[in-house]
Design an enzyme around this catalytic site. Structure first.
Site, PDB file in Angstrom:
ATOM      1  N   GLU A  60       0.814  -1.215   0.000  1.00 53.83           N
ATOM      2  CA  GLU A  60       0.000   0.000   0.000  1.00 53.83           C
ATOM      3  C   GLU A  60       0.844   1.259   0.000  1.00 53.83           C
ATOM      4  O   GLU A  60       0.544   2.218  -0.728  1.00 53.83           O
ATOM      5  CB  GLU A  60      -0.951   0.010   1.200  1.00 53.83           C
ATOM      6  CG  GLU A  60      -2.137  -0.957   1.087  1.00 53.83           C
ATOM      7  CD  GLU A  60      -1.792  -2.382   1.461  1.00 53.83           C
ATOM      8  OE1 GLU A  60      -0.638  -2.643   1.853  1.00 53.83           O
ATOM      9  OE2 GLU A  60      -2.689  -3.257   1.376  1.00 53.83           O
ATOM     10  N   HIS A 108     -11.105  -4.808   9.964  1.00 50.96           N
ATOM     11  CA  HIS A 108     -11.781  -4.769   8.660  1.00 50.96           C
ATOM     12  C   HIS A 108     -13.138  -4.089   8.744  1.00 50.96           C
ATOM     13  O   HIS A 108     -14.019  -4.357   7.925  1.00 50.96           O
ATOM     14  CB  HIS A 108     -11.985  -6.184   8.106  1.00 50.96           C
ATOM     15  CG  HIS A 108     -10.738  -6.827   7.586  1.00 50.96           C
ATOM     16  ND1 HIS A 108      -9.777  -7.345   8.402  1.00 50.96           N
ATOM     17  CD2 HIS A 108     -10.296  -7.031   6.316  1.00 50.96           C
ATOM     18  CE1 HIS A 108      -8.797  -7.855   7.658  1.00 50.96           C
ATOM     19  NE2 HIS A 108      -9.093  -7.670   6.396  1.00 50.96           N
TER      20      HIS A 108
HETATM   21  C1  LIG Z   1      -1.820  -4.677   4.473  1.00 58.72           C
HETATM   22  C2  LIG Z   1      -2.929  -5.482   3.927  1.00 58.72           C
HETATM   23  N1  LIG Z   1      -3.277  -5.311   2.638  1.00 58.72           N
HETATM   24  C3  LIG Z   1      -4.252  -6.070   2.102  1.00 58.72           C
HETATM   25  C4  LIG Z   1      -4.911  -6.994   2.846  1.00 58.72           C
HETATM   26  C5  LIG Z   1      -6.016  -7.838   2.241  1.00 58.72           C
HETATM   27  N2  LIG Z   1      -5.544  -9.209   2.145  1.00 58.72           N
HETATM   28  C6  LIG Z   1      -5.884 -10.124   3.053  1.00 58.72           C
HETATM   29  S1  LIG Z   1      -5.127 -11.569   2.808  1.00 58.72           S
HETATM   30  C7  LIG Z   1      -4.361 -11.004   1.435  1.00 58.72           C
HETATM   31  C8  LIG Z   1      -3.462 -11.898   0.659  1.00 58.72           C
HETATM   32  C9  LIG Z   1      -2.427 -12.469   1.527  1.00 58.72           C
HETATM   33  O1  LIG Z   1      -1.606 -13.313   0.813  1.00 58.72           O
HETATM   34  P1  LIG Z   1      -0.471 -14.035   1.586  1.00 58.72           P
HETATM   35  O2  LIG Z   1       0.259 -13.066   2.449  1.00 58.72           O
HETATM   36  O3  LIG Z   1       0.344 -14.786   0.617  1.00 58.72           O
HETATM   37  O4  LIG Z   1      -1.205 -15.012   2.592  1.00 58.72           O
HETATM   38  P2  LIG Z   1      -2.251 -16.162   2.265  1.00 58.72           P
HETATM   39  O5  LIG Z   1      -3.600 -15.540   2.285  1.00 58.72           O
HETATM   40  O6  LIG Z   1      -1.905 -16.739   0.941  1.00 58.72           O
HETATM   41  O7  LIG Z   1      -2.092 -17.130   3.371  1.00 58.72           O
HETATM   42  C10 LIG Z   1      -4.697  -9.679   1.197  1.00 58.72           C
HETATM   43  C11 LIG Z   1      -4.205  -8.881   0.066  1.00 58.72           C
HETATM   44  C12 LIG Z   1      -4.556  -7.104   4.198  1.00 58.72           C
HETATM   45  N3  LIG Z   1      -5.173  -7.949   5.020  1.00 58.72           N
HETATM   46  N4  LIG Z   1      -3.550  -6.360   4.703  1.00 58.72           N
END
Ligand SMILES: Cc1ncc(C[n+]2csc(CCOP(=O)(O)OP(=O)(O)O)c2C)c(N)n1
Lengths: 337, 337
Positions: free
Chosen positions: B72, B141
């Site tokens: 972000e 959230h």
């Molecule tokens: C700083 C932030 N940006 C966006 C999100 C929305 N979001 C939640 S999970 C996710 C993807 C996460 O991917 P990863 O870190 O690889 O973990 P996974 O869900 O695959 O376990 C996103 C973009 C968030 N929670 N926090």
């Protein structure tokens, strides 16, 4: 300064030896997470659970292998996909369900829900739903451990998506400079939500911690014996004061990004999903090793399965019958008193 | 053409959802101006988690609907830099709760560069994000953080409450040469409403009277407009005529319309889903108290979200959001019925 280490790809079967007792314990723990999560999915689909949940199914070997290498007093910090980490570190099924249903005996009294389960008694500093945040919490805990001479190791679990957050690089720099006892565990399930990680991550994952001189290993995350043995070695070095380490486990989430993510074909194929489930399932891999090389009978494994199912069902019953928090609880805990 | 709801001719209207209205506005502006682009996490094929941007990538391609890493701070910075040099970015911050990660770019850069440069540089950027609780998504959230941005000179803040307003305000936001933070209530995406066939924009700083009345004024924003309308209906049943005024932008703020309505009815309740402490309701109440003091029959009352991190459990979360019942009670109290 210790040289950065990179293991060559490929398996060295011998070094993954674990005792039968440990293997059976890890088997049970993985099965526990699997059945717990399947039940969570069912609760969502039958509209019995408020909100959403991010299932850990497929990735069980990582939480279980890493936590097996930790002591009860060691710390973990977790993410939105945190149920597996919490259970692996010692959380009880019934209180987990209670939290997911927003009930009073839940780990956070119903205030946290699926994405924020914290259980300091088992060393779990909490799940945080801001991507990358778990690394901050664990690095801070490692700082405490070092300053107070506690001898504790802190593990941060996060997905490969967290590699996008600048915070992580500030943390790794300080952790390496100050030799903080923190192990970063990157669960590379290959998708940041609905986008494949190769579209969001330049270069090689392992080059990033290596740039800070951090001991780094990248392994397959589906064989719990491999995860355990690798984590055990890293934890030993970290605890000995050699500074942080970074473990990348390649893995896969079988289900959607969250329980509502049902139609996934626009970002990944059914064939890919099927391949992981069929060929790289962590429970099957350990089960096969147990039966084929340790002469464990299939009946022993199905007995474990059955016992765990009963534990899950009674945990769920407990949660369903538990009361909601008193409405006045809404104002409690805003400030520490 | 500028329009207000009450000027609309029903014959040339279509019923579309809040989400569709936003998508239409973005598509129209992208067609009109090739410098407009959208950037953020999972904005392209996924069309964001709430599917609001679905299909835009098909028309405009991944060059203009750009998926990013989970970075972000980084992509907000790129947005600011590109806005200073001829582009018109729409930067997608998936949840309002993630705005803190982009805060530095918004507050210290986007908001100030035009002023600091003595008017030489411009930052025509829109940060698109969400607000609102009620989805059982817990503390990270569910927040409504629009007050923070309304506090910063140099930023404009849009918080529409209907499909009609969303579309018109979005088009103005994109054409504005100053930075805009655009908040969408995530519970409202499927709300339907009438939108004209022909093109229109809605100027910032122009409140809309969503319902006229004479006994009491309910000033409500975004997610709280429906709550206020609901309360107004209930008040009508007991013989009280409530006027519902929606500022539509918290900054610039249409003080004139608020004060005029307050003078007319003599009693005011302000409702906004941000936290009550130091919140939007405080500013609106102060504006009204100052501007209509001699016309008020009672002190201005205000309702914001309860001043607690949003809890997960439904029995707790539901208490934190102002309800129509609470407003009805307060209105009865103010009108002494
Ligand atoms: C700083 C932030 N940006 C966006 C999100 C929305 N979001 C939640 S999970 C996710 C993807 C996460 O991917 P990863 O870190 O690889 O973990 P996974 O869900 O695959 O376990 C996103 C973009 C968030 N929670 N926090």
């Amino acid at each position: 300064m210790s040289e950065p280490k990179m293991e060559p790809a490929g398996r060295n079967e011998k070094s993954f030896e674990v005792s039968l007792k440990r293997a059976l314990r890890m088997y049970r723990q993985m099965v526990r997470i699997r059945h717990f999560e399947e039940r969570v999915d069912n609760l969502y689909k039958t509209a019995q659970m408020p909100g959403l949940a991010h299932l850990y199914i497929g990735e069980e070997a990582i939480a279980v292998g890493v936590c097996e290498a930790l002591g009860k007093a060691d710390y973990i910090s977790s993410t939105h996909r945190g149920h597996g980490h919490c259970l692996a570190k010692g959380a009880l099924v019934g209180r987990m369900f209670a939290e997911l249903l927003g009930k009073k005996p839940g780990y956070c009294g119903g205030k946290g829900g699926s994405m924020h389960i914290a259980d300091p008694d088992s060393g779990n500093l909490g799940a945080d739903a801001i991507v990358g945040a778990s690394a901050g919490v664990a690095t801070g805990a490692a700082f405490t451990s070092k300053k107070l001479g506690l001898g504790k190791v802190a593990v941060a679990f996060f997905g490969e998506g967290a590699l996008g957050q600048g915070l992580l690089y500030e943390l790794m720099n300080m952790a390496a400079l100050w030799k903080l006892p923190v192990l970063y565990v990157c669960e590379n399930n290959m998708y940041n939500e609905y986008t494949r990680y190769t579209e969001t991550t330049a270069g090689q994952l392992e080059d990033r911690p290596l740039a800070f001189g951090i001991q780094t290993k990248r392994i397959g995350g589906q064989d719990v014996r491999e995860v355990y043995r690798t984590a055990e070695e890293l934890v030993k070095d970290v605890r000995a004061g050699q500074g942080p380490a970074f473990l990348i486990c390649d893995t896969y989430r079988y289900y959607g990004h969250h329980v509502g993510d049902i139609n996934r074909s626009y970002y990944r194929s059914k064939e890919e999903e099927g391949m992981w489930k069929k060929e790289r399932d962590p429970i099957r891999i350990l089960g096969a090793w147990l039966t084929d090389t340790k002469n464990v009978s299939p009946e022993t494994l199905s007995k474990i399965d059955k016992e765990v199912r009963e534990e899950i069902e009674s945990g769920l019953e407990f949660a369903k019958n538990a009361p909601y928090p008193d409405p006045t609880e809404v104002n409690a805990n805003v400030y520490a008193e | 053409m500028f329009m207000q709801n009450n000027q609309v001719n029903d014959e040339n209207m279509r019923e579309i959802s809040f989400a569709e209205a936003i998508r239409e506005a973005l598509a129209e502006e992208m067609r009109r101006d090739p410098t407009v682009y959208i950037m953020g996490e999972d904005v392209a094929e996924a069309g964001t988690p709430f599917k609001v941007l679905l299909g835009l990538v098909d028309e405009f391609g991944t060059e203009r609907v750009v998926d990013t890493p989970i970075s972000e701070a980084g992509f907000s910075a790129i947005g600011v830099g590109s806005a200073m040099t001829g582009m018109r970015p729409v930067i997608d911050i998936m949840f309002g709760d993630f705005l803190p990660l982009a805060m530095e770019q918004i507050v210290n850069r986007a908001a100030k560069i035009h002023y600091m440069s003595g008017g030489k540089l411009r930052v025509p950027i829109v940060f698109r994000t969400t607000l609102g609780a009620g989805r059982r998504s817990a503390a990270q959230h569910s927040q409504s953080l629009h007050a923070w941005f309304s506090h910063i000179p140099g930023l404009k803040v849009a918080i529409p409450s209907t499909p009609y307003d969303a579309k018109g305000l979005w088009k103005t936001a994109i054409r504005d040469d100053s930075p805009v933070i655009f908040f969408e209530d995530k519970m409202m995406y499927s709300l339907k409403g009438l939108v004209p066939d022909e093109e229109y924009t809605i100027p910032f700083g122009l409140a809309d009277i969503k319902r006229s009345g004479k006994d009491i004024t309910l000033v409500a924003t975004s997610s709280m407009v429906q709550v206020a309308l609901d309360a107004a209906k209930k008040l009508e049943e007991i013989g009280l005529s409530a006027e519902v005024v929606d500022p539509r932008t918290t900054w610039p703020l249409d003080k004139k319309t608020l004060i005029a309505s307050a003078k007319k009815t003599g009693r005011v309740i302000v409702i906004d889903e941000g936290y009550e402490q130091y919140g939007v309701t405080a500013e609106l109440a102060a504006v009204i108290a100052e501007g209509a003091f001699y016309y008020l029959d009672a002190p201005v009352r205000r309702f914001g979200a309860m001043d607690v991190p949003v809890p997960f459990s439904p029995v707790l979360e539901d208490q934190t959001i102002p309800s129509a019942e609470q407003i009805v009670e307060a209105a009865k109290d103010l009108c002494a019925v």
